[in-house]
Design an enzyme around this catalytic site. Structure first.
Site, PDB file in Angstrom:
ATOM      1  CB  SER A  20      -0.963   0.005   1.192  1.00  0.00           C
ATOM      2  OG  SER A  20      -0.279  -0.224   2.404  1.00  0.00           O
TER       3      SER A  20
ATOM      4  CG  HIS B  29      -1.726   3.901   3.751  1.00  0.00           C
ATOM      5  ND1 HIS B  29      -3.025   3.507   4.007  1.00  0.00           N
ATOM      6  CD2 HIS B  29      -1.001   2.740   3.708  1.00  0.00           C
ATOM      7  CE1 HIS B  29      -3.084   2.196   4.117  1.00  0.00           C
ATOM      8  NE2 HIS B  29      -1.866   1.710   3.942  1.00  0.00           N
TER       9      HIS B  29
END
Length: 236
Positions: free
Chosen positions: A138, A200
């Site tokens: 991610s 992220h």
């Protein structure tokens, strides 16, 4: 419920790097399933990035330090379950193809690893006492999202919308999708939990600012073609 299913297609060639990354992640995940839960958990601890250990790595350190630094790449290819894997690979496919078409296969691959590395570095600095392994693609994919926002903000994202018993596919501009995604990350950061929110956000802003380092020479004319013509899609 809304699910992105197709982004802007590459105008230049097949997205070999994107497809290759997705395939490799699936192969490694099937390997995890094959070796069993206990062995997979051991693999997470060996190949995952552990902030508490990474914060102790020295620039010119020992072989052990190099092994720890290598986990900032190996961790990008480990996933905890089907939802984790499928969600990441879906976003990589939707937002990665057009970017690969602009950067080229090798530049895109380098950019992907670049974002993954710095996403974990930022997370390790922000959560230096965390002793649990961080796994998943991610952070690298967040970098792809950031680059997509800056290069193709108006690009249409074909989105599956499910309302009660009706299902529709509509085109939503990329900046709407990515703006919503970014808001969710800040909300998640505020709520806390086991998700690596700093990775992220770190990956996203790394991609947003760092994509210019990977653009081909302007003289080649590559990259501008797709960015200027977001509606001229090649369907496959």
């Amino acid at each position: 419920m809304v699910i992105p299913i197709r982004g802007l297609a590459s105008q230049n060639s097949w997205a070999f790097a994107t497809i290759g990354l997705i395939s490799l992640n699936f192969v490694i995940f099937f390997f995890q399933l094959h070796i069993g839960q206990e062995a997979a958990l051991k693999l997470f601890w060996q190949g995952g990035a552990i902030p508490a250990k990474l914060s102790q790595v020295k620039l010119f350190g020992s072989g052990q330090s190099l092994k720890l630094a290598a986990t900032m790449f190996t961790s990008l290819f480990l996933h905890a379950g089907w939802v984790h894997l499928l969600g990441n690979m879906l976003f990589l496919w939707v937002f990665g193809e057009a970017l690969e078409g602009e950067l080229g296969h090798w530049r895109f691959l380098g950019f992907y690893l670049f974002c993954g590395f710095f996403s974990l570095l930022i997370h390790s600095l922000a959560a230096s006492k965390l002793s649990a392994p961080i796994i998943g693609a991610s952070g690298a994919i967040a970098g792809v999202l950031g680059a997509h926002l800056i290069r193709f903000p108006q690009a249409p994202v074909q989105t599956l919308v499910y309302l009660l018993v009706k299902v529709k596919i509509i085109a939503i501009p990329a900046y709407v999708w990515l703006g919503f995604w970014l808001l969710l990350q800040f909300y998640g950061l505020r709520q806390g939990g086991p998700v690596a929110w700093f990775a992220h956000l770190g990956g996203f802003f790394t991609g947003l600012l760092g994509v210019f380092l990977f653009l081909p020479d302007a003289s080649s004319g590559r990259g501008q073609k797709t960015a200027r013509r977001p509606k001229n899609r090649r369907r496959r």
